[in-house]
Structures are given as structure tokens and as C-alpha cells.
Design a protein around this motif. Structure first.
Motif, short mmCIF file in Angstrom:
data_model
loop_
_atom_site.label_atom_id
_atom_site.label_comp_id
_atom_site.label_asym_id
_atom_site.label_seq_id
_atom_site.Cartn_x
_atom_site.Cartn_y
_atom_site.Cartn_z
N PHE A 99 0.85 -1.19 0.00
CA PHE A 99 0.00 0.00 0.00
C PHE A 99 0.88 1.24 0.00
O PHE A 99 1.74 1.40 0.87
CB PHE A 99 -0.91 -0.01 1.23
N ALA A 100 0.68 2.12 -0.99
CA ALA A 100 1.48 3.34 -1.11
C ALA A 100 0.61 4.54 -0.76
O ALA A 100 -0.25 4.93 -1.56
CB ALA A 100 2.02 3.48 -2.52
N PRO A 101 0.76 5.13 0.41
CA PRO A 101 -0.07 6.28 0.77
C PRO A 101 0.20 7.46 -0.15
O PRO A 101 1.34 7.72 -0.53
CB PRO A 101 0.36 6.59 2.21
N ALA A 102 -0.89 8.17 -0.52
CA ALA A 102 -0.79 9.25 -1.48
C ALA A 102 -0.81 10.64 -0.84
O ALA A 102 -0.60 11.63 -1.52
CB ALA A 102 -1.92 9.15 -2.50
N ASN A 103 -1.09 10.70 0.48
CA ASN A 103 -1.14 12.00 1.16
C ASN A 103 -0.90 11.76 2.65
O ASN A 103 -0.70 10.62 3.10
CB ASN A 103 -2.47 12.72 0.90
N ALA A 104 -0.94 12.85 3.42
CA ALA A 104 -0.59 12.76 4.84
C ALA A 104 -1.57 11.87 5.61
O ALA A 104 -1.16 11.10 6.48
CB ALA A 104 -0.55 14.16 5.46
N ARG A 105 -2.87 11.98 5.29
CA ARG A 105 -3.84 11.15 6.02
C ARG A 105 -3.60 9.67 5.72
O ARG A 105 -3.66 8.84 6.63
CB ARG A 105 -5.26 11.54 5.64
N GLN A 106 -3.38 9.34 4.47
CA GLN A 106 -3.11 7.95 4.13
C GLN A 106 -1.79 7.47 4.74
O GLN A 106 -1.67 6.30 5.09
CB GLN A 106 -3.11 7.78 2.61
N ALA A 107 -0.83 8.38 4.87
CA ALA A 107 0.42 8.01 5.53
C ALA A 107 0.19 7.66 7.00
O ALA A 107 0.78 6.71 7.54
CB ALA A 107 1.44 9.14 5.41
N ALA A 108 -0.70 8.43 7.66
CA ALA A 108 -1.05 8.12 9.05
C ALA A 108 -1.77 6.78 9.13
O ALA A 108 -1.55 6.00 10.07
CB ALA A 108 -1.90 9.24 9.63
N LEU A 109 -2.64 6.51 8.15
CA LEU A 109 -3.32 5.21 8.10
C LEU A 109 -2.30 4.09 7.91
O LEU A 109 -2.38 3.05 8.57
CB LEU A 109 -4.33 5.20 6.95
#
Length: 326
Positions: free
Chosen positions: A160-170
Motif C-alpha cells: 500500500f502506497a499512501p498518497a497523502n498525509a492522512r493515508q500516511a497516518a493510516l
């Protein structure tokens, strides 16, 4: 007749096709059967009762949620192992073909009618160019198609590659639980629930007083969707929107992988349930947010498949082609 099947972690749909016509079809709860052999035997008995005659089949073609290795499949979300040679011997079949369920779905794209699709993005279609079929349900699957050639794999288990800060926190929250974070940890039914749990911890001010009931529901993912749409629950709505952002970004990544001007087909059980939210723009915004390659993503047509029987149609179509070629 041809016996065609769509075998998933939650449900199995089997059908007997007489040529292109479906003579009998039945849906079963996969978890009610210890083995697929038990389920297929039940189906053949049920079909014989319904049709008033024994179903005589030369060929079976099964789309299965799991990796096909030779003539064998270990179903990903079930304790089933399916072997083509064992099925052929047990049921007197001349030929048994096992396909990954997304490969079966890809073979069925040409069988879809216009009203089986909802177009999210017209793009700049080139029918002879590659196509992507991506489907979130109990799990997540991906297949690529070019003409009659279909390539399947285990795209649901990519990182899973987070695309923004919220997804990075997820991602960090999931990494603490699982170690390596796969896209199937996020983009599937269970992924919807994980996103809800993550947001409940991160933004407790959004949670309703009865938020705990969602996780206690028989089908928490369905409860999240229903509360987002029907009760305007802010936490459930936020969970659905974050799920859609992740789904759209992933679909866009696969579109870029093959420059899918032939179309991206979003199939599976979840997308039709989220259709109003998908059409609201969040999915496409994430799909097309590819920096310098945004124009390439916007050139890819994007369709939601609202016909739940796509893998079944594809399995039957594949078997029919094989019989015609003999």
C-alpha cells in the motif's frame, strides 16, 4: 452444458449454460461447505431437480478468488483447495479450467451490456489498448487484458502506497498491526472497517454515541456504508470517503502501469454500493492525481461494473471459446 462458477470468500455462484443461454443458476454461502467438491455436488443435484434431468457437462470453468498454480488453487479466504484433475475424475468431466476470479472477470468484459456499466470518466478510449479490471469485495483483485489475452496475478497483495498525509497516518496505524501493509489491508470490505477504526481513534469527535455498534454489527462494512448514506453519520461518511480515495489512487496506479486507454473496469461487490459517492468526484480526483502523468490518467476511460455476475459470464465465455476451438 458448461458448468461455470464464481467462487469467492463469501459466496459462490454456479450456473449451467446451454451454449450462451443460462439454464440454471444458484448462489451458495461458501462457508456452509467444508470443501468445494461438496458444494459442486449440491449444485448438480439442485440443477437436476430444477431441470428435471441430470446435468451432463463436458466442461467446467471456475473463476476462483486465489492464485492458480497449474491445475490447483488454494482459495485465499477459505480453507478450500481445488484441483482440476480431482474435479474431472469425481464428476466425469472432460475438461476443468481454473481461472483466477479477476481473470474470469476480464474474459467477461465483452459480454457486458451498456446498462451493466456506469461511466465515471469518458477518457480518450482506444479499444485495442490494454484494459484493467480491479475489484474490491471480500478481498481485492486485479487483472490486465489485451484483446483475448488476460494476465492475472496477486495485485491485492502489493504494498500500500499512501498518497497523502492522512493515508500516511493510516499506513503507520496499519503497520503497527500487520508489519508490511498490503493494499488488501485497505481496499476491501475488511479494509473499510479498519479505516473506520483508524478514524475513530484519530478523530473521536466525529464518532456518534453509538459508534461501537458499527463494529458489533453482523456485517460492519455494510453498517458503515448504510450509516454514511442513510443516517449521515460523519465518522462513517469520513471512512467511506477515505476508502474511496485509496481505491481511486490504486486504480489510477494500475491504469498508468499499462496506460489503460482500453478502459479501467471497477468491478466487485463494493463499488456498486458506493456508486453515489464514487460519482461525487473523490474517486476520480484520486485516480487522476498523478503529477506530471495526470493527463495520461485522465485519458483512461473509467467504468463501474454494476453487473455482479461478471466473473460468471467470463468463465462461461472462456469455456465456450475452448469448446468452439476443439
Amino acid at each position: 452444458m458448461i458448468v461455470a462458477g464464481d467462487i469467492g470468500g463469501t459466496k459462490t455462484v454456479l450456473a449451467a449454460f446451454d451454449g450462451a443461454s443460462c439454464a440454471y443458476k444458484q448462489r451458495y454461502d461458501s462457508h456452509e461447505f467444508a470443501t468445494f467438491i461438496d458444494l459442486l455436488a449440491r449444485f448438480l443435484d439442485d440443477a437436476a431437480d430444477a431441470l428435471g434431468e441430470t446435468v451432463s457437462s463436458r466442461c467446467a470453468c471456475l473463476g476462483i478468488a486465489g492464485p492458480v498454480i497449474g491445475d490447483h488453487v488454494k482459495v485465499t479466504n477459505l480453507p478450500w483447495e481445488i484441483d482440476a484433475r480431482v474435479l474431472a475424475d469425481r464428476f466425469g468431466l472432460d475438461d476443468v479450467q481454473l481461472l483466477n476470479d479477476l481473470a474470469a472477470a476480464a474474459h467477461g468484459i465483452d459480454a457486458l451490456a451498456a446498462d451493466d456499466l456506469v461511466t465515471l470518466q469518458d477518457g480518450e478510449p482506444r479499444p485495442q489498448r490494454p484494459q484493467v479490471v480491479i475489484a474490491a469485495g471480500t478481498g481485492l483483485g486485479v487483472a490486465y487484458r489485451l484483446g483475448a489475452q488476460v494476465l492475472s496475478g496477486e495485485g491485492g497483495h502489493m504494498s500500500f502506497a499512501p498518497a497523502n498525509a492522512r493515508q500516511a497516518a493510516l499506513w503507520q496505524w496499519l503497520h503497527a498491526r500487520f508489519g508490511r501493509v498490503e493494499v488488501e489491508h485497505v481496499v476491501c470490505g475488511a479494509g473499510q472497517v479498519r479505516i473506520y477504526e483508524f478514524l475513530r481513534e484519530q478523530q473521536p469527535e466525529l464518532a456518534a454515541t453509538d459508534a461501537g455498534k458499527v463494529l458489533q454489527a453482523e456485517d460492519p462494512a455494510r453498517a458503515i456504508t448504510e450509516r454514511a448514506f442513510e443516517q449521515d453519520d460523519p465518522l462513517c461518511a469520513a471512512a467511506v470517503d477515505l476508502f474511496i480515495d485509496c481505491y481511486g489512487a490504486l486504480a489510477g496506479d494500475h491504469a498508468l502501469a499499462v496506460l489503460a486507454r482500453g478502459g479501467v473496469y471497477v468491478a466487485g461487490g463494493i463499488a456498486p454500493k458506493l456508486l453515489p459517492r464514487l460519482r461525487a468526484g473523490g474517486f476520480l480526483s484520486a485516480f487522476n492525481d498523478k503529477g506530471a502523468f495526470g493527463p495520461a490518467a485522465r485519458a483512461c476511460p473509467v467504468h463501474v461494473v454494476v453487473n455482479s455476475e461478471l466473473p460468471l459470464l467470463g468463465a462461461a465465455r472462456y469455456a465456450e471459446r475452448l469448446l468452439t476451438a476443439v
